[in-house]
Design a protein around this motif. Structure first.
Motif, PDB file in Angstrom:
ATOM      1  N   LYS A  35      22.208  62.545  18.689  1.00  0.00           N
ATOM      2  CA  LYS A  35      22.333  61.441  19.625  1.00  0.00           C
ATOM      3  C   LYS A  35      20.967  61.082  20.230  1.00  0.00           C
ATOM      4  O   LYS A  35      20.166  61.959  20.555  1.00  0.00           O
ATOM      5  N   GLU A  36      20.746  59.795  20.356  1.00  0.00           N
ATOM      6  CA  GLU A  36      19.560  59.287  21.026  1.00  0.00           C
ATOM      7  C   GLU A  36      19.987  58.709  22.371  1.00  0.00           C
ATOM      8  O   GLU A  36      21.156  58.367  22.557  1.00  0.00           O
ATOM      9  N   ASN A  37      19.064  58.589  23.291  1.00  0.00           N
ATOM     10  CA  ASN A  37      19.394  58.100  24.626  1.00  0.00           C
ATOM     11  C   ASN A  37      19.499  56.577  24.602  1.00  0.00           C
ATOM     12  O   ASN A  37      18.664  55.853  25.154  1.00  0.00           O
ATOM     13  N   ARG A  38      20.562  56.110  23.916  1.00  0.00           N
ATOM     14  CA  ARG A  38      20.752  54.683  23.700  1.00  0.00           C
ATOM     15  C   ARG A  38      22.215  54.302  23.918  1.00  0.00           C
ATOM     16  O   ARG A  38      23.115  55.104  23.692  1.00  0.00           O
ATOM     17  N   PHE A  67      19.544  54.915  34.643  1.00  0.00           N
ATOM     18  CA  PHE A  67      19.541  55.282  33.222  1.00  0.00           C
ATOM     19  C   PHE A  67      18.186  54.942  32.629  1.00  0.00           C
ATOM     20  O   PHE A  67      17.705  53.812  32.749  1.00  0.00           O
ATOM     21  N   GLY A  69      17.332  55.285  29.334  1.00  0.00           N
ATOM     22  CA  GLY A  69      17.390  55.052  27.901  1.00  0.00           C
ATOM     23  C   GLY A  69      17.311  53.577  27.551  1.00  0.00           C
ATOM     24  O   GLY A  69      16.911  52.743  28.372  1.00  0.00           O
ATOM     25  N   ARG A 108      24.754  57.047  22.499  1.00  0.00           N
ATOM     26  CA  ARG A 108      25.571  57.861  23.401  1.00  0.00           C
ATOM     27  C   ARG A 108      26.858  57.148  23.781  1.00  0.00           C
ATOM     28  O   ARG A 108      27.845  57.781  24.150  1.00  0.00           O
ATOM     29  N   LEU A 168      29.307  58.670  29.039  1.00  0.00           N
ATOM     30  CA  LEU A 168      28.124  59.493  28.803  1.00  0.00           C
ATOM     31  C   LEU A 168      28.420  60.976  28.993  1.00  0.00           C
ATOM     32  O   LEU A 168      27.694  61.825  28.463  1.00  0.00           O
TER      33      LEU A 168
END
Length: 200
Positions: A35-38, A67, A69, A108, A168
């Motif tokens: 997972k990426e912070n997107r 946030f 991301g 995410r 999240l």
């Protein structure tokens, strides 16, 4: 079914029998991705998709949640739609289906805002790809999702912010459990049996 019944009523003709056969989906993907912070936003220029609400609510949530991301906005925006400012936003445009699925898998959460749907695929597809969806609390999506994901009111940015935080914090185990439930509800064999019963 409700739409067809309403049209018949407006036209003053007898309501015909309508059988809700449903829809089938393939088994959940067994392709876990880092997972990426997107967050992926599904945007559209169609008025009923309410991308205007999505942009406004996400902008509010970004300010309130801090946030850090990215918001990847995929799809076509109306030329006159005002885009929020800020370095979090990535305006990507239309992407091929395979790329969209990969973006969904690595995000995410996905955001899907609408006020009118026939079925509403993206929230369910997100779960099958291992990502939690945040979506409008409207009857077709409630019917499709069977309690999976996190719904919010189109009239409340606070409701949206709460759904985003819940998404999240949703565990991969919960998302896998939802994927299994959705696969059982939306099953091609069950759809076929319903159709065959009605035409035999």
């Amino acid at each position: 079914k409700r739409e067809i019944t309403a049209v018949a009523s407006r036209m003053g003709v007898p309501a015909q029998k309508v059988v809700v056969a449903g829809y089938g989906i393939n088994a959940p993907a067994d392709r876990p991705a880092a997972k990426e912070n997107r967050v992926v936003l599904f945007a559209s220029q169609w008025p009923h998709k309410r991308t205007d609400i999505a942009l406004r609510f996400l902008d509010y949530w970004l300010r309130e949640s801090k946030f850090d991301g990215a918001i990847d906005c995929i799809g076509i925006l109306s030329p006159d739609m005002k885009k929020p400012a800020g370095s979090n936003w990535n305006w990507i445009g239309r992407v091929p289906p395979a790329q969209g699925r990969e973006m969904m898998r690595r995000a995410r959460a996905i955001v899907y805002v609408s006020e009118y749907e026939g079925f509403g695929m993206p929230p369910m597809e997100a779960i099958l790809e291992g990502t939690c969806p945040v979506f409008s609390d409207i009857p077709p999506l409630r019917e499709v999702m069977h309690g999976a994901g996190h719904a919010f009111s189109n009239d409340s940015k606070e409701s949206f912010a709460k759904a985003m935080q819940a998404a999240l914090n949703t565990s991969p185990e919960t998302i896998r459990s939802w994927a299994g439930e959705l696969s059982r509800h939306h099953n091609w064999r069950l759809v076929t049996e319903k159709v065959l019963r009605e035409i035999s």
